[in-house]
Design a protein around this motif. Structure first.
Motif, mmCIF file in Angstrom:
data_model
loop_
_atom_site.group_PDB
_atom_site.id
_atom_site.type_symbol
_atom_site.label_atom_id
_atom_site.label_comp_id
_atom_site.label_asym_id
_atom_site.label_seq_id
_atom_site.Cartn_x
_atom_site.Cartn_y
_atom_site.Cartn_z
ATOM 1 N N HIS A 41 42.580 -5.599 -11.146
ATOM 2 C CA HIS A 41 42.805 -4.456 -12.027
ATOM 3 C C HIS A 41 43.253 -5.004 -13.383
ATOM 4 N N PRO A 42 42.773 -4.414 -14.491
ATOM 5 C CA PRO A 42 43.132 -4.937 -15.819
ATOM 6 C C PRO A 42 44.634 -5.068 -16.074
ATOM 7 N N LEU A 43 45.459 -4.285 -15.405
ATOM 8 C CA LEU A 43 46.913 -4.428 -15.576
ATOM 9 C C LEU A 43 47.474 -5.674 -14.902
ATOM 10 N N MET A 89 34.215 -1.216 -16.153
ATOM 11 C CA MET A 89 35.517 -1.573 -16.734
ATOM 12 C C MET A 89 36.041 -0.445 -17.617
ATOM 13 N N LEU A 90 35.169 0.166 -18.397
ATOM 14 C CA LEU A 90 35.574 1.291 -19.242
ATOM 15 C C LEU A 90 36.085 2.444 -18.386
ATOM 16 N N GLN A 93 39.543 1.716 -17.080
ATOM 17 C CA GLN A 93 40.552 1.884 -18.125
ATOM 18 C C GLN A 93 40.824 3.358 -18.401
ATOM 19 N N GLN A 94 39.770 4.178 -18.419
ATOM 20 C CA GLN A 94 39.968 5.615 -18.613
ATOM 21 C C GLN A 94 40.768 6.219 -17.466
ATOM 22 N N MET A 96 42.838 4.656 -15.543
ATOM 23 C CA MET A 96 44.198 4.127 -15.611
ATOM 24 C C MET A 96 45.033 4.949 -16.595
ATOM 25 N N GLN A 97 44.464 5.268 -17.745
ATOM 26 C CA GLN A 97 45.196 6.058 -18.732
ATOM 27 C C GLN A 97 45.567 7.420 -18.158
#
Length: 106
Positions: A41-43, A89-90, A93-94, A96-97
């Protein structure tokens, strides 16, 4: 000595809360062929993973950096375009926000 109105965070608890909020430290997705693939996960990426992804210049290099060689082969064999990983990936991220927006802490 801590000030009475100052909130104190415990890093391990914050990390666990964020992990829970986004559904885990890894992103899972299914290819059209039915293979289950994962990536961090990007985090929760580490420096080595970040550097590989940042150094990638082409869509193929980026997909390999994100998935690793073995998973990339499954991804590609399922007929997915190299650039489609950027769409995933986009979306992550969406999501996740949205998952973190307004999330209370303990």
């Amino acid at each position: 000595m801590s000030k009475p109105n100052r909130k104190r965070y415990r890093l391990s608890e914050v990390k666990q809360q964020m992990t829970d909020a986004v559904g885990g430290a890894e992103v899972e997705f299914e290819t059209d062929a039915g293979d289950l693939l994962t990536f961090p996960h990007p985090l929760f990426t580490d420096d080595e993973w970040d550097e590989k992804v940042d150094r990638a210049e082409t869509a193929r290099e980026k997909a390999v950096a994100i998935l690793g060689e073995e998973q990339y082969e499954k991804y590609h064999a399922a007929g997915h375009a190299d650039g489609d990983i950027a769409l995933l990936m986009l979306r992550v991220q969406q999501d996740m926000q949205g998952q973190l927006k307004g999330r209370p802490t303990r």
